[in-house]
Design an enzyme around this catalytic site. Structure first.
Site, PDB file in Angstrom:
ATOM      1  N   CYS A  42       0.850  -1.195   0.000  1.00  0.00           N
ATOM      2  CA  CYS A  42       0.000   0.000   0.000  1.00  0.00           C
ATOM      3  C   CYS A  42       0.888   1.248   0.000  1.00  0.00           C
ATOM      4  O   CYS A  42       1.975   1.255   0.565  1.00  0.00           O
ATOM      5  CB  CYS A  42      -0.908   0.007   1.229  1.00  0.00           C
ATOM      6  SG  CYS A  42      -2.077   1.395   1.238  1.00  0.00           S
ATOM      7  N   ASP A  44       0.430   3.809   1.616  1.00  0.00           N
ATOM      8  CA  ASP A  44       0.398   4.406   2.963  1.00  0.00           C
ATOM      9  C   ASP A  44       1.806   4.662   3.491  1.00  0.00           C
ATOM     10  O   ASP A  44       2.656   3.767   3.487  1.00  0.00           O
ATOM     11  CB  ASP A  44      -0.354   3.442   3.902  1.00  0.00           C
ATOM     12  CG  ASP A  44      -0.713   4.094   5.229  1.00  0.00           C
ATOM     13  OD1 ASP A  44       0.212   4.581   5.917  1.00  0.00           O
ATOM     14  OD2 ASP A  44      -1.904   4.122   5.576  1.00  0.00           O
ATOM     15  N   ARG A  46       2.970   4.851   6.277  1.00  0.00           N
ATOM     16  CA  ARG A  46       3.374   4.127   7.482  1.00  0.00           C
ATOM     17  C   ARG A  46       3.816   2.696   7.195  1.00  0.00           C
ATOM     18  O   ARG A  46       4.157   1.955   8.120  1.00  0.00           O
ATOM     19  CB  ARG A  46       2.206   4.109   8.488  1.00  0.00           C
ATOM     20  CG  ARG A  46       1.800   5.486   8.955  1.00  0.00           C
ATOM     21  CD  ARG A  46       0.428   5.461   9.614  1.00  0.00           C
ATOM     22  NE  ARG A  46      -0.627   5.126   8.661  1.00  0.00           N
ATOM     23  CZ  ARG A  46      -1.925   5.049   8.970  1.00  0.00           C
ATOM     24  NH1 ARG A  46      -2.314   5.271  10.199  1.00  0.00           N
ATOM     25  NH2 ARG A  46      -2.815   4.748   8.044  1.00  0.00           N
ATOM     26  N   HIS A  98      -2.236  -3.836   5.027  1.00  0.00           N
ATOM     27  CA  HIS A  98      -2.057  -3.447   6.432  1.00  0.00           C
ATOM     28  C   HIS A  98      -3.409  -3.198   7.083  1.00  0.00           C
ATOM     29  O   HIS A  98      -4.329  -2.676   6.444  1.00  0.00           O
ATOM     30  CB  HIS A  98      -1.157  -2.210   6.550  1.00  0.00           C
ATOM     31  CG  HIS A  98      -1.752  -0.970   5.935  1.00  0.00           C
ATOM     32  ND1 HIS A  98      -2.334   0.031   6.674  1.00  0.00           N
ATOM     33  CD2 HIS A  98      -1.871  -0.584   4.643  1.00  0.00           C
ATOM     34  CE1 HIS A  98      -2.768   0.985   5.868  1.00  0.00           C
ATOM     35  NE2 HIS A  98      -2.504   0.638   4.630  1.00  0.00           N
ATOM     36  N   CYS A 101      -6.291  -0.040   6.849  1.00  0.00           N
ATOM     37  CA  CYS A 101      -6.029   0.559   5.529  1.00  0.00           C
ATOM     38  C   CYS A 101      -7.162   1.517   5.136  1.00  0.00           C
ATOM     39  O   CYS A 101      -8.329   1.125   5.069  1.00  0.00           O
ATOM     40  CB  CYS A 101      -5.885  -0.544   4.479  1.00  0.00           C
ATOM     41  SG  CYS A 101      -5.501   0.098   2.828  1.00  0.00           S
TER      42      CYS A 101
END
Ligand code: CO
Length: 211
Positions: A42, A44, A46, A98, A101
């Site tokens: 992803c 993302d 993080r 994750h 998400c």
């Protein structure tokens, strides 16, 4: 100072430290890369592939998009997959989602987000439809999202196996193995949730018989 300048300064320090620890570090990597893994994760911020697996530059070939999707018509992803499988000859392809998400959460709502996001997240709604009976039975929203994240990863692994790129490689070099993982934002731990060793049979509807 502009925040982006901080990135450039940090990069200088990082490069210096790398050479200090290992004078040949960049010389080795400049010539060639031999990653064993393709990571489809992803976007993302993080979930940075190298950091959470404690790997170095050169070890993982990476593709990231919103909600780590493997979309049949995504030329970007298919080019990455083709290169990783046929040129780099990676041994493993990892789809890593994750928990928590945002893309998956958004797909579980009925909001009109934006034309592009609607198109992209529709793929996740299709995953929900396949697993509707199991997901509808989960009443807790967070639990439902977490399970959806796991099932999404599983379906994206299936999507990889449906490609001629993967099936041809399985036939000719018995690799790569496919893995579905989910990273926990709360504890930093990766949970393997699904696995497809090279050569696994899938629904014959999707199997090419003349590769
Ligand atoms: Co995400």
């Amino acid at each position: 100072m502009q925040t982006y300048n901080q990135l450039l300064l940090s990069n200088k320090v990082w490069a210096k430290e790398k050479v200090y620890d290992d004078p040949e570090f960049f010389k080795r990597l400049a010539d060639v890369q031999h990653p064993e893994f393709l990571w489809i994760g992803c976007s993302d911020s993080r979930v940075p592939a190298n950091e959470i697996t404690d790997t170095q530059p050169g070890e993982i070939f990476v593709h990231r998009n919103v909600a780590n999707l493997v979309v049949n018509t995504d030329v970007n992803l298919l080019a990455v997959l083709d290169y990783a499988v046929n040129s780099l000859k990676v041994k493993h392809v990892i789809v890593c989602g994750h928990y928590g998400c945002g893309g998956v959460k958004a797909a579980l709502t009925n909001h009109d987000l934006s034309p592009m996001l609607n198109v992209w997240l529709r793929n996740i709604k299709d995953v929900y439809r396949i697993h509707r009976t199991e997901l509808d039975a989960i009443t807790d929203t967070e639990q439902k999202t977490d399970r959806m994240v796991e099932l999404n990863v599983q379906e994206q692994v299936f999507n990889l196996a449906k490609t001629a790129i993967i099936q041809r490689a399985w036939k000719h070099r018995q690799g790569p193995h496919l893995h579905g993982w989910v990273y926990g934002l709360k504890d930093g731990l990766i949970k393997p949730v699904f696995e497809m060793p090279a050569g696994t049979h899938i629904d014959e509807l999707y199997e090419y018989d003349d590769l």
